[in-house]
Write an enzyme that holds these catalytic residues in place. Structure first.
Site, PDB file in Angstrom:
ATOM      1  N   LEU A 531       0.722  -1.172   0.092  1.00 27.97           N
ATOM      2  CA  LEU A 531      -0.272   0.027  -0.016  1.00 27.97           C
ATOM      3  C   LEU A 531       0.855   1.236   0.046  1.00 27.97           C
ATOM      4  CD1 LEU A 531      -2.729  -1.058   2.707  1.00 27.97           C
ATOM      5  CD2 LEU A 531      -2.876  -0.583   0.372  1.00 27.97           C
ATOM      6  N   GLY A 534       5.695   3.265   4.937  1.00 30.07           N
ATOM      7  CA  GLY A 534       5.531   4.340   6.328  1.00 30.07           C
ATOM      8  C   GLY A 534       6.906   4.496   6.443  1.00 30.07           C
ATOM      9  N   GLY A 535       6.812   5.191   7.700  1.00 28.20           N
ATOM     10  CA  GLY A 535       8.069   5.690   8.261  1.00 28.20           C
ATOM     11  C   GLY A 535       9.288   4.832   8.463  1.00 28.20           C
ATOM     12  N   GLY A 537       9.064   1.336   7.515  1.00 28.90           N
ATOM     13  CA  GLY A 537       8.830   0.084   6.804  1.00 28.90           C
ATOM     14  C   GLY A 537       7.734   0.055   5.832  1.00 28.90           C
ATOM     15  N   PRO A 538       7.446  -1.012   4.934  1.00 29.22           N
ATOM     16  CA  PRO A 538       6.356  -0.985   3.995  1.00 29.22           C
ATOM     17  C   PRO A 538       5.076  -1.436   4.869  1.00 29.22           C
ATOM     18  CG  PRO A 538       7.919  -2.851   3.680  1.00 29.22           C
ATOM     19  CD  PRO A 538       8.374  -2.038   4.708  1.00 29.22           C
ATOM     20  N   VAL A 539       3.938  -1.076   3.955  1.00 26.38           N
ATOM     21  CA  VAL A 539       2.740  -1.233   4.793  1.00 26.38           C
ATOM     22  C   VAL A 539       2.088  -2.165   3.329  1.00 26.38           C
ATOM     23  CG1 VAL A 539       0.521  -0.848   5.543  1.00 26.38           C
ATOM     24  CG2 VAL A 539       2.577   0.845   5.932  1.00 26.38           C
ATOM     25  N   ASP A 650       3.346  13.291  15.019  1.00 25.67           N
ATOM     26  CA  ASP A 650       3.530  13.276  13.343  1.00 25.67           C
ATOM     27  C   ASP A 650       2.168  13.140  12.982  1.00 25.67           C
ATOM     28  OD1 ASP A 650       4.922  12.968  11.089  1.00 25.67           O
ATOM     29  OD2 ASP A 650       5.488  10.841  11.272  1.00 25.67           O
TER      30      ASP A 650
END
Ligand SMILES: *[C@@H]1O[C@H](CO)[C@@H](O)[C@H](O)[C@H]1NC(C)=O
Ligand SMILES: *[C@@H]1O[C@H](CO)[C@@H](O)[C@H](O)[C@H]1NC(C)=O
Ligand SMILES: *[C@@H]1O[C@H](CO)[C@@H](O)[C@H](O)[C@H]1NC(C)=O
Length: 846
Positions: A531, A534-535, A537-539, A650
């Protein structure tokens, strides 16, 4: 003398005792007297309870003679009324005589016919032709017209209108608002001197009526206003088997009174010479008066002991504290138990407009001094609030009557004095408060109580954190060991159901997913399921076997960075539940794999809509406004209402996820920080956040607080309205960023030009747009103190009232943005990506 026969017959016939009639009446200079009672003679009520006569105070050598009324039957000598208390007869020869003149005036004369006392200052009219004096069974000495006897209560004069120190059943303690007659108890000077002493007890009608005990003119004790059941602070005034009580307040009079339940069970209320109002009841067994209740009863009854906005709680030591949201005016004095400075609001009131104020409910209190109050008995609580809100000098409001769900309106126009905590019998008061202090929690708590709560809360929090960390460590260790044994295989933790680890589910509350399940659901972490990034790692999107869609946030396997953030997120979000926060379904810790499993948000994140011309059209203004409000409520929950109070740190468009109904959900708690109730923020050497959203004090000095989240929220709102990113904003005419641009337009009254083109002005509620921009500009103020807190933001967005004028925002040009600092040699920058929107960490080499 034949005219006398009529009253005599009447008196014999009546149950009342009468004054003896002495036929050879002494002639007073110009007044014809019709009756007289000499020293040594007495009159007793028909039931024998009371006696009228001359006396010298018991147990004294004083030869002063007084005319008075005392209990006879039960307690010979308990004086309840004194006529000439300040003018004793010093004539020891017993020459005093009480006479009733033809005009209906009682006079007390000595043997030389000098008048020592008279009832002539009363409102008696001299038109009466046949005045009679009677001592009623109630102990009331009355003068009335014999011809008017049928009328019963139509007295020309009565001793009950001129109380001494004792309130008897049937007497009125209060004021006749028409005639002005005020009936208050006035203490004796001492036990053997009935002259007027220092203390009085009566009804103060300068505001809403309340009983007040004064020493001279100085308040000593206050009953509080009548609330339909009792006086607000008179705990001892309860329905009982001895007497009934009532409070009457109408156009004509205001008074408190009581009646006996059983006329042979006696009770009286006395203002004693030591400054205490005491109720006595007669005990037939011990043959003495016993104290039924005292007022003031304890330290907290001492008038205004804790001073303005202080609250007295007898359960505490010291008893004084400040009301919740109030602080001592001088902490130093307060610590020395000097409460004279009282308390002040923690957040000062600002009365520029109605929406900057509100009211906070305090429950279980004795209502404060009502002398500067205003009231209307027919208004509802809502009407009351509205009236109070309109006038900034109105400090508080409350219902007058607490029965039947509450009614009437009582307003205070001065500092609130003499509040005490009465957890069981106290009532509600709504105190004016800056909007920023208005949180959903309500109730009356003193600071001290609050403090204990905070400590308990912190202890609980620490406990939860410890437990969480211990468990996490335990789980990781175990899995690590296990992974060494059977790398790549399904772990023994995956049970038949294929997803949860039962044994740990119990401890962690959070379901544990096993790696195989997640790998399966995400098509072995297929690139097609990804998708985004992210900060840390992947989602991935995944579909569990039962068809449930999930989002899997995978901490990069080989990254050492982010583990803390990851743990933090688990601990944080597991405790958070709110419709505007993304929901964590579970996690997966297996070897070096660390994953968080969320509910899947089909509409992904907000940035994909608002910063995209085509997608932007799908988000019309009402939806955007809903999103703004939703994010605001989510943040309010994080800041104030959640179990762990959280600073997100954040907040940005890409961290706002949208569910199928476009309901916004705040996500990514990797860098969030929990803070205690008394903390407002902290300083960190490790600045984590996203450029364009970070507040000046955070980006530059590492100071974060709820107000740094507010700044980010303001940026976000401007982005939602404009469809432009703050960071990277470009305008041909100037070098301002989105904040500076918005501010410039706002100043020039051109805020509407900020509206995102796909939105078009037509679809918008312009007032909502303008309001959103206005609130956003308040949120991005340079100084954290100038930014509202989240509860104010929610209030401001949802109301119509006028708003404060924003000043120039912080970070309003690209140039003032301190990113240059970050890349200077003194700081080492570690960004996980160069993409604008990626959360970055700045490690300061200090
Ligand atoms: C009133 O009190 C007296 C004295 O205690 C008692 O003898 C009498 O029965 C009581 N009367 C009623 C009606 O309760
Ligand atoms: C009290 O409130 C009622 C209802 O709002 C109003 O009709 C009445 O005039 C008020 N009375 C006073 C004295 O303000
Ligand atoms: C506010 O209330 C005070 C006290 O009743 C009054 O003197 C003052 O005129 C009121 N102000 C307004 C604006 O109504």
């Amino acid at each position: 003398m034949s005219s006398m026969s009529k009253p005599i017959i009447l008196f014999l016939y009546s149950v009342f005792s009468i004054l003896s009639i002495i036929s050879d009446a002494v002639e007073l200079d110009t007044i014809t007297t019709t009756l007289s009672l000499s020293d040594g003679q007495t009159m007793v009520t028909s039931d024998g309870t009371f006696e009228l006569g001359f006396f010298s105070p018991l147990g004294t050598t004083s030869t002063n003679r007084y005319l008075g009324i005392w209990y006879k039957k039960i307690s010979n000598g308990t004086v309840v009324w004194v006529a000439n208390r300040d003018t004793p007869l010093t004539d020891t020869s017993g020459g005093g005589v009480l006479k009733l003149t033809d005009g209906g005036v009682l006079v007390l004369v000595n043997s030389t016919n000098t008048i020592f006392w008279s009832s002539s200052n009363s409102s008696s009219n001299s038109s009466t032709h046949s005045p009679v004096a009677q001592l009623l069974d109630s102990g009331n000495l009355v003068v009335k017209d014999a011809n008017d006897a049928a009328n019963g209560q139509n007295f020309l004069w009565q001793s009950f209108d001129y109380p001494s120190d004792t309130l008897l059943p049937g007497m009125k303690l209060g004021k006749n608002l028409v005639t002005g007659i005020e009936r208050r108890l006035w203490s004796w000077k001492s036990g053997d001197d009935p002259s007027r002493g220092d203390y009085t007890f009566g009804l103060d009608v300068s505001g809403y009526p309340q009983l007040v005990l004064l020493k001279g003119s100085v308040e000593q004790y206050r009953s509080g206003p009548w609330n339909g059941l009792r006086f607000s602070g008179s705990v001892g005034l309860k329905p009982n088997s001895i007497y009934t009580f009532h409070f009457v307040f109408d156009q004509i009079e205001a008074y408190y009174g009581f009646d006996l339940v059983n006329s042979s069970v006696f009770s009286r209320l006395v203002m004693n010479q030591n400054g205490i109002v005491q109720r006595f009841t007669w005990n037939y067994n011990t043959k003495n008066w016993i104290i039924y209740v005292n007022a003031p009863a304890d330290n907290c009854d001492v008038y205004g002991i804790c001073h303005a906005y202080g609250s007295c709680s007898i359960a505490n030591s010291p008893a004084c504290g400040c009301l919740d949201k109030f602080v001592p005016r001088s902490q130093k004095d307060w610590d020395k138990a000097d409460w004279s400075g009282g308390c002040v609001r923690r957040t000062l009131l600002n009365c520029h407009n109605e929406s900057s104020n509100g009211f906070l409910k305090y429950s279980g209190v004795k209502l404060p001094d009502t002398r500067s109050s205003w009231f209307n008995s027919s208004m509802t609580l809502e009407e009351c609030k509205a009236v109070c809100l309109k006038n900034c000098t109105c400090m508080a409001y409350a219902n007058i009557n607490v029965t039947a769900g509450g009614s009437g309106c009582l307003l205070w126009f001065d500092d609130l004095i003499d509040i005490r905590e009465l957890p069981e019998s106290g009532q509600d008061i709504y105190i004016r408060m800056a909007s920023s202090e208005l949180v959903s929690e309500a109730g009356s708590k003193s600071n001290r109580k609050k403090r204990t709560k905070v400590i308990v809360g912190l202890a609980l929090l620490a406990g939860v954190l410890m437990l969480g960390l211990t468990l996490a460590l335990y789980v990781w260790k175990k899995k690590h060991k296990q992974r060494k044994l059977k790398r790549g295989e399904r772990s023994e933790y995956s049970l038949e159901q294929g997803r949860t680890n039962e044994s740990h589910k119990e401890d962690l509350e959070l379901p544990m997913f096993d790696l195989a399940t997640i790998a399966n659901a995400t098509n072995n972490f297929s690139i097609n399921n990804k998708l985004g990034e992210g900060g840390f790692g992947p989602v991935y999107k995944g579909i569990l076997e039962e068809g449930k869609e999930i989002a899997v946030k995978r901490l990069s396997k080989y990254s050492t960075q982010g583990i803390d953030e990851f743990k933090n997120e688990v601990i944080c979000i597991e405790k958070l539940q709110h419709r505007n926060l993304v929901k964590l379904l579970g996690c997966c810790f297996q070897g070096e794999e660390k994953m968080l499993i969320y509910e899947y948000m089909p509409n992904k994140s907000l940035d994909l809509f608002i910063f995209d011309q085509t997608q932007g059209k799908l988000l019309d203004w009402p939806k955007r406004f809903d999103i703004i409000n939703g994010v605001a409520r989510g943040l309010l929950y994080l800041h104030q209402d959640s179990r762990l109070r959280i600073i997100h740190r954040d907040l940005k468009a890409s961290n706002i996820l949208l569910d199928v109904n476009m309901i916004p959900k705040i996500s990514d708690f990797g860098v969030a920080r929990s803070f205690g109730e008394n903390e407002t923020g902290a300083t960190t050497k490790r600045v984590v956040g996203t450029h364009g959203y970070m507040s000046p004090e955070y980006a530059v000095d590492g100071i974060f607080s709820v107000k740094s989240d507010i700044f980010s929220f303001g940026v976000l709102v401007l982005e939602i309205v404009s469809g432009k990113r703050n960071r990277g904003f470009f305008h041909p005419e100037h070098h301002l960023n989105l904040l500076g641009h918005s501010w410039r337009l706002f100043k020039e009254g051109r805020s509407l030009e900020l509206i995102d083109a796909p939105l078009g002005e037509d679809s918008c509620s312009l007032s909502q747009v303008l309001r959103s921009i206005h609130v956003a500009l308040l949120c991005v103020q340079q100084s954290p103190e100038d930014r509202p807190n989240m509860s104010s933001v929610v209030l401001m967005l949802g109301s119509e009232g006028a708003l404060l004028q924003p000043k120039q925002p912080g970070f309003y040009t690209e140039r003032t943005f301190p990113e240059m600092d970050y890349y200077s040699s003194s700081r080492q920058t570690q960004t996980t990506s160069s993409v604008n929107e990626i959360t970055m960490t700045v490690l300061e080499a200090r």
